[in-house]
Scaffold this motif. Structure first.
Motif, PDB file in Angstrom:
ATOM      1  N   UNK A  10       0.833  -1.202   0.000  1.00  0.00           N
ATOM      2  CA  UNK A  10       0.000   0.000   0.000  1.00  0.00           C
ATOM      3  C   UNK A  10       0.873   1.260   0.000  1.00  0.00           C
ATOM      4  N   UNK A  11       0.410   2.255  -0.769  1.00  0.00           N
ATOM      5  CA  UNK A  11       1.081   3.546  -0.834  1.00  0.00           C
ATOM      6  C   UNK A  11       0.147   4.604  -0.262  1.00  0.00           C
ATOM      7  N   UNK A  12       0.567   5.206   0.812  1.00  0.00           N
ATOM      8  CA  UNK A  12      -0.274   6.154   1.544  1.00  0.00           C
ATOM      9  C   UNK A  12      -0.581   7.391   0.721  1.00  0.00           C
ATOM     10  N   UNK A  13       0.315   7.817  -0.142  1.00  0.00           N
ATOM     11  CA  UNK A  13       0.097   9.022  -0.947  1.00  0.00           C
ATOM     12  C   UNK A  13      -1.106   8.861  -1.879  1.00  0.00           C
ATOM     13  N   UNK A  14      -1.307   7.659  -2.419  1.00  0.00           N
ATOM     14  CA  UNK A  14      -2.457   7.431  -3.294  1.00  0.00           C
ATOM     15  C   UNK A  14      -3.761   7.552  -2.525  1.00  0.00           C
ATOM     16  N   UNK A  15      -3.774   7.055  -1.322  1.00  0.00           N
ATOM     17  CA  UNK A  15      -4.982   7.177  -0.498  1.00  0.00           C
ATOM     18  C   UNK A  15      -5.313   8.644  -0.229  1.00  0.00           C
ATOM     19  N   UNK A  16      -4.321   9.447   0.065  1.00  0.00           N
ATOM     20  CA  UNK A  16      -4.570  10.864   0.344  1.00  0.00           C
ATOM     21  C   UNK A  16      -5.133  11.583  -0.889  1.00  0.00           C
ATOM     22  N   UNK A  17      -4.638  11.222  -2.058  1.00  0.00           N
ATOM     23  CA  UNK A  17      -5.139  11.864  -3.288  1.00  0.00           C
ATOM     24  C   UNK A  17      -6.606  11.496  -3.531  1.00  0.00           C
ATOM     25  N   UNK A  18      -6.947  10.207  -3.343  1.00  0.00           N
ATOM     26  CA  UNK A  18      -8.329   9.754  -3.565  1.00  0.00           C
ATOM     27  C   UNK A  18      -9.281  10.420  -2.577  1.00  0.00           C
TER      28      UNK A  18
ATOM     29  N   UNK B 166      -0.062  -1.461   9.476  1.00  0.00           N
ATOM     30  CA  UNK B 166      -1.395  -0.855   9.583  1.00  0.00           C
ATOM     31  C   UNK B 166      -1.263   0.644   9.800  1.00  0.00           C
ATOM     32  N   UNK B 167      -2.332   1.378   9.463  1.00  0.00           N
ATOM     33  CA  UNK B 167      -2.314   2.825   9.662  1.00  0.00           C
ATOM     34  C   UNK B 167      -3.624   3.462   9.249  1.00  0.00           C
ATOM     35  N   UNK B 168      -3.635   4.803   9.149  1.00  0.00           N
ATOM     36  CA  UNK B 168      -4.848   5.527   8.772  1.00  0.00           C
ATOM     37  C   UNK B 168      -4.445   6.811   8.060  1.00  0.00           C
ATOM     38  N   UNK B 169      -5.437   7.349   7.315  1.00  0.00           N
ATOM     39  CA  UNK B 169      -5.301   8.619   6.605  1.00  0.00           C
ATOM     40  C   UNK B 169      -6.548   9.432   6.898  1.00  0.00           C
ATOM     41  N   UNK B 170      -6.379  10.720   7.211  1.00  0.00           N
ATOM     42  CA  UNK B 170      -7.506  11.569   7.551  1.00  0.00           C
ATOM     43  C   UNK B 170      -7.468  12.855   6.735  1.00  0.00           C
ATOM     44  N   UNK B 171      -8.686  13.348   6.424  1.00  0.00           N
ATOM     45  CA  UNK B 171      -8.812  14.591   5.653  1.00  0.00           C
ATOM     46  C   UNK B 171     -10.020  15.349   6.194  1.00  0.00           C
TER      47      UNK B 171
ATOM     48  N   UNK C  94      -6.441   1.434   7.102  1.00  0.00           N
ATOM     49  CA  UNK C  94      -6.006   0.291   6.281  1.00  0.00           C
ATOM     50  C   UNK C  94      -5.297  -0.712   7.192  1.00  0.00           C
ATOM     51  N   UNK C  95      -5.736  -1.965   7.116  1.00  0.00           N
ATOM     52  CA  UNK C  95      -5.273  -3.022   8.014  1.00  0.00           C
ATOM     53  C   UNK C  95      -4.755  -4.174   7.154  1.00  0.00           C
TER      54      UNK C  95
END
Length: 216
Positions: A112-120, A192-197, A212-213
């Motif tokens: 998993x790439x965290x930057x892609x999640x932030x963009x989406x 594991x981790x999380x992204x918030x906006x 994301x787990x």
């Protein structure tokens, strides 16, 4: 001696009595003949009834054989369900299930790439919660569910290997109040981790959090 007739005259009384006796004797013989004829007729009448009985017995035997054949077919059809059967309708053999050997692989092939999640997340949130958005209790609830589902589907299209996602969207109206939210997880700090906006305006606020787990 006057009672005895002369020798030349015929005796009429004896003849008459003998004729009466003969008539009486002939009457029972006629009755016997009539009875024998009646018995013969009754026997002839009984003969076709025996043939009918034979026909009915034959029909009953045919119906029994048909019932037995249908029951055998039903038993064979039941035994064929769930597997392959023998021609005699023996017990069914279940198909063998495929079993895979463990790979002993601990790392994902497509990490998993965290930057892609932030963009989406940013693209979907900015599109849904813009300046034209007006907060409404019922409408905002359904819209938050739609936004979270859209974000989750877009993340799944990235095909990150062995990851599960939890998407939470919270929307509220500013009425001079404060908000505190806390979520606890027991997870792997490395994978594991999380992204918030956050989208914040003078009228409302919208917060999206994606967890994301890793699931090996």
């Amino acid at each position: 001696m006057a009672d005895t007739p002369p020798e030349g005259e015929p005796v009429t009384e004896n003849i008459q009595t003998s004729g009466a006796n003969a008539a009486v004797e002939s009457a029972p013989s006629k009755e016997k003949e009539e009875k024998s004829v009646a018995v013969a007729i009754s026997k002839e009448k009984l003969k076709p009834s025996k043939g009918k009985d034979k026909q009915t017995n034959g029909k009953e035997k045919l119906s029994r054989t048909e019932k037995q054949s249908t029951s055998q077919r039903a038993s064979i059809s039941k035994s064929t369900m769930g597997g392959v059967t023998s021609p005699l309708g023996m017990a069914a053999q279940q198909k063998a299930t495929l079993r895979y050997m463990p790979t002993y692989r601990l790392e994902p092939k497509n990490p998993l790439k965290k930057e892609r999640l932030e963009i989406i997340i940013k693209a979907v949130m900015d599109k849904s919660y813009n300046e034209e958005y007006m907060f409404h209790p019922k409408h905002s609830l359904h819209m938050a569910a739609q936004v979270s589902e859209e974000i989750k589907n877009r993340i799944k299209l990235q095909n990150f290997d062995r990851y599960r996602y939890i998407v939470i969207v919270s929307v509220g109206e500013y009425l001079m109040q404060g908000l505190y939210s806390m979520i606890n997880f027991l997870w792997d700090a490395e994978k594991d981790g999380f992204v918030s906006y956050v989208v914040e305006t003078p009228r409302y606020f919208a917060i999206c959090t994606v967890f994301y787990i890793y699931y090996d």
